[in-house]
Design a protein around this motif. Structure first.
Motif, short mmCIF file in Angstrom:
data_model
loop_
_atom_site.label_atom_id
_atom_site.label_comp_id
_atom_site.label_asym_id
_atom_site.label_seq_id
_atom_site.Cartn_x
_atom_site.Cartn_y
_atom_site.Cartn_z
N ASP A 95 66.59 -93.65 -62.22
CA ASP A 95 65.94 -93.72 -60.90
C ASP A 95 64.48 -93.38 -61.15
OD1 ASP A 95 64.95 -93.33 -58.36
OD2 ASP A 95 66.43 -91.82 -57.78
N THR A 96 63.63 -94.42 -61.17
CA THR A 96 62.25 -94.30 -61.65
C THR A 96 61.28 -94.16 -60.49
OG1 THR A 96 62.00 -96.70 -61.63
CG2 THR A 96 62.79 -95.71 -63.68
N GLN A 125 54.29 -95.63 -58.78
CA GLN A 125 53.55 -96.32 -57.73
C GLN A 125 52.68 -97.42 -58.35
OE1 GLN A 125 51.44 -92.61 -56.54
NE2 GLN A 125 52.41 -92.95 -54.55
N THR A 126 52.21 -98.32 -57.50
CA THR A 126 51.23 -99.31 -57.95
C THR A 126 50.09 -98.58 -58.66
OG1 THR A 126 51.75 -100.63 -56.00
CG2 THR A 126 49.73 -101.20 -57.19
N ASP A 184 53.65 -88.77 -51.27
CA ASP A 184 55.08 -88.58 -51.03
C ASP A 184 55.39 -87.10 -50.83
OD1 ASP A 184 55.82 -91.23 -51.24
OD2 ASP A 184 56.21 -91.13 -53.39
N LYS A 232 60.80 -102.06 -48.95
CA LYS A 232 60.66 -100.72 -48.39
C LYS A 232 60.77 -100.78 -46.86
CE LYS A 232 57.20 -99.44 -51.80
NZ LYS A 232 57.99 -99.21 -53.00
C1 7RM Z 1 56.94 -98.98 -58.01
C2 7RM Z 1 56.57 -98.97 -56.54
C3 7RM Z 1 55.22 -96.59 -54.28
C4 7RM Z 1 56.04 -95.71 -53.37
C5 7RM Z 1 56.12 -94.28 -53.81
C6 7RM Z 1 57.40 -93.83 -53.14
C7 7RM Z 1 58.29 -95.04 -53.26
C8 7RM Z 1 59.02 -95.79 -55.54
C9 7RM Z 1 60.72 -94.49 -55.92
C10 7RM Z 1 60.17 -94.15 -54.67
C11 7RM Z 1 61.74 -92.48 -54.40
C12 7RM Z 1 61.86 -93.74 -56.38
N1 7RM Z 1 55.25 -99.02 -56.26
N2 7RM Z 1 59.12 -94.99 -54.46
N3 7RM Z 1 59.99 -95.51 -56.43
N4 7RM Z 1 60.68 -93.14 -53.91
N5 7RM Z 1 62.32 -92.75 -55.57
N6 7RM Z 1 62.47 -94.00 -57.54
O1 7RM Z 1 57.44 -98.91 -55.71
O2 7RM Z 1 53.24 -98.81 -54.85
O3 7RM Z 1 55.00 -100.31 -54.13
O4 7RM Z 1 55.29 -97.95 -53.90
O5 7RM Z 1 57.40 -96.15 -53.34
O6 7RM Z 1 57.17 -93.58 -51.79
O7 7RM Z 1 54.98 -93.56 -53.40
S1 7RM Z 1 54.64 -99.07 -54.76
#
Ligand code: 7RM
Length: 652
Positions: free
Chosen positions: A416-417, A420-421, A505, A614
């Protein structure tokens, strides 16, 4: 109303799944102790650690210094030169990998193609030469607006080869979003296709590109890949077919030797308000980050077939369909279409057909499969799978269990990775041969990642207390700026908590140091003076057998400050009754306590989501408050969802 204090964390999850001995023995990182020793080194002596790890990348010239850190500006591998396209292609051509599949591709209609490293290299060189013919040189931006076809990866690598930063615009976006990105990036060239296939229909890429190009004065040339063979208009002098242009250039093109800090790409992400941010990544640090995480987090081996379901229009498609996998000499499987076309078992069919070993996808997809029922995956032989991954949102513990048992056969670790961008690469993640897994937790930080939870004053909070997730040290694959808006970069990420990177987050860290993301800070619920993250309430709902997916939002309430409204999609065949609403309210109160008992439950056919899956809670907030939906909706997957939700609201 009481003054808001720190985020509270209320959901407890006690299941633990240690890696099997068999998995650990064959893994790159074999034990928690091995992880801990390397992690300690990465934090205590980051420059020594990264200098060693950077050997995983090919450099034309090595660095004079590993890091220049002038908060918040980082430069990695000073004065070194490298090239992402060279790392993903040329360096594999001198050994047995030259005849190995780099890309295995399946189109939605059922057509397929395989490109070996040698073949992919040739395609990339040809496209790079076409770009050069159009006058593109080092530093020029190129827009890529493509379906999920091999030419999309070819286009990215062709840009990288000549040092032209690419900006991929997701193929599902419309003309307006495309125009805005072309103009902000100042691109002179766009690479697109006539169309792509999605759910049996044609996505109208070229017509959208034409509309966008009416308002993009700097755009000079459009290179068009033929995919659907539909009729499209081609503007004389501006638009050219790839199948014609490729015949006009040589198939040899040396990779440019680029400075480590040379920008590799700009990827636009839309925040909840304001115009999209052009997140800018560089070459050397990004390559080091994506190469290492791909190797260690996916435990990638030469013989693996690796399937990441993300679109290349999302950062996951950049880092983990293209750059990280190819840089390791891996085999990346790309699928063009929808998971439910022609039936909800298309992925399982693909996994069985190609004997996929590693599957990387998003919780939104897992929840959709849960909703569609176990029979679809059960029809297929998924025994080739050895590792599963999750990204994009918190994965609800019950969805994790389903993924683990039904897809992974109880045999495959789930990574569970969290990333973020902006971070470019995995930040908080299990290492599958080392880390005992807890469903719903991203577990421990990757090497070099100094993550912490702080309160509103920026002070680190004790174990199990909620707070804001921050990163306290620079890392190689971090964003360097927001394109043409460095002030916004400073303000968004480096100002609210001085001296550290603010991820945006909410999270908590448990007594074992495991991180649990509770949702975006902007979405935090404030019920009767308690600040709750969205994901815990939602996970409590998803743990009820009738529920497939849930979204929790606050609605202004005179007495409580906010009332808790939850939107729910039920599993296929479950009737939406008032009795069930009551049962679900009680269920949440039992699972996490009476303060989280929802005031209002609304059944919905679908929830508003971004294209990457999302849940868009700000839209639901407007609907719950009975207000007009405001703000940018151009990134939404299905606008009809909002119309349906608004029409059915107020049935309470
Ligand atoms: C890779 C990606 C980033 C946001 C990040 C979180 C949420 C992403 C997880 C997660 C819980 C995870 N890039 N997020 N991965 N929350 N567990 N494994 O998603 O820029 O589009 O979004 O996504 O809120 O800040 S992104």
């Amino acid at each position: 109303m009481t003054t808001p204090h720190n985020i509270e964390s209320v959901l407890k999850e006690n299941r633990v799944f240690p890696p099997s001995e068999a998995f650990s023995q064959q893994a790159h990182i074999k034990s928690l102790d091995e992880y801990k020793a390397l992690y300690k080194k990465s934090i205590d002596e980051p420059e020594v650690f990264w200098a060693e790890q950077a050997e995983a990348v090919h450099w034309f010239k090595k660095w004079d210094k590993v890091l220049d850190w002038n908060l918040p500006d980082a430069k990695w591998f000073i004065n070194a030169t490298t090239n992402a396209s060279y790392n993903c292609l040329d360096r594999h051509l001198t050994g047995p990998r030259r005849n190995k599949a780099a890309l295995i591709w399946e189109g939605e209609p059922g057509d397929s193609a395989t490109l070996t490293y040698q073949q992919l290299h040739r395609e990339v060189c040809i496209m790079a030469n076409v770009l050069k013919k159009y006058g593109i040189t080092k530093g020029d931006r190129v827009i890529i607006y493509m379906p999920m076809i091999p030419e999309a990866a070819v286009a990215m690598l062709a840009c990288a080869r000549i040092g032209a930063p690419h900006s991929v615009v997701f193929g599902g976006f419309g003309a307006e979003a495309l125009k805005e990105r072309i103009n902000d990036s100042g691109a002179k060239v766009m690479i697109t296709a006539d169309g792509g296939f999605r759910r049996g229909k044609i996505v109208q890429l070229k017509p959208n590109a034409d509309t966008a190009a009416e308002g993009t004065p700097a755009l000079e040339k459009v290179l068009v890949v033929q995919r659907t063979k539909q009729d499209v208009s081609m503007k004389e002098g501006r638009d050219f077919w790839w199948h014609d242009e490729r015949k006009t250039v040589s198939d040899k093109c040396e990779a440019e030797q680029l400075d480590s800090e040379h920008p590799l790409y700009i990827l636009y992400t839309s925040g909840s308000t304001g115009k999209p941010k052009g997140i800018q990544h560089t070459t050397g640090g990004y390559l080091v980050g994506t190469t290492l995480t791909t190797k260690y987090v996916f435990d990638l081996k030469d013989e693996d077939i690796y399937f990441c379901t993300a679109d290349i229009g999302w950062v996951t498609g950049h880092s983990y369909v293209v750059y990280g996998v190819l840089s390791n000499g891996g085999t990346s499987l790309m699928y063009e279409g929808a998971p439910d076309t022609p039936n909800p078992d298309r992925w399982w069919d693909i996994i069985a057909k190609y004997k996929v070993n590693i599957l990387y996808t998003a919780p939104t997809a897992v929840r959709a499969f849960i909703k569609w029922g176990d029979d679809w995956p059960k029809k297929h032989d998924l025994s080739s799978l050895r590792l599963l991954g999750s990204v994009g949102e918190p994965i609800n513990p019950e969805a994790w269990m389903w993924y683990y048992n039904v897809i992974g056969g109880g045999r495959c670790p789930i990574v569970d990775t969290w990333w973020q961008t902006e971070t470019g690469a995995h930040m908080i993640t299990p290492l599958p041969g080392a880390t005992p897994l807890k469903p719903g937790s991203g577990s421990l930080p990757f090497f070099g990642v100094d993550a912490a939870i702080v309160d509103d004053d920026g002070k680190e909070v004790p174990a199990n207390a909620g707070g804001k997730l921050v990163i306290r040290k620079p890392w190689p694959s971090m964003l360097r700026t927001i394109y043409k808006d460095h002030d916004r970069f400073v303000n968004t990420y480096w100002s609210e908590v001085p001296g550290v990177y603010l991820a945006g987050d909410g999270a908590r860290r448990d007594e074992d140091g495991y991180f649990w993301i509770v949702g975006r800070i902007d979405d935090v619920l404030n019920v009767a003076g308690h600040r709750l993250g969205t994901s815990e309430v939602e996970s409590a709902l998803v743990s009820h057998p009738a529920v497939a997916e849930a979204a929790a939002v606050g609605r202004p309430d005179e007495l409580k400050g906010q009332a808790l409204v939850v939107f729910i999609t039920l599993k296929v065949g479950v009737p939406p009754t008032d009795a069930l609403k009551k049962e679900l309210r009680d269920h949440v109160a039992r699972e996490i306590g009476p303060i989280a008992r929802p005031d209002d439950i609304r059944f919905a056919e679908g929830l508003p989501k971004t294209r990457s899956g999302k849940i868009m809670r700000r839209i639901l907030k407007d609907i719950a408050a009975g207000a007009q939906v405001k703000g940018d909706v151009t990134t939404m997957e299905d606008l009809n969802v909002v119309a349906k939700l608004s029409a059915s609201s107020g049935d309470e």
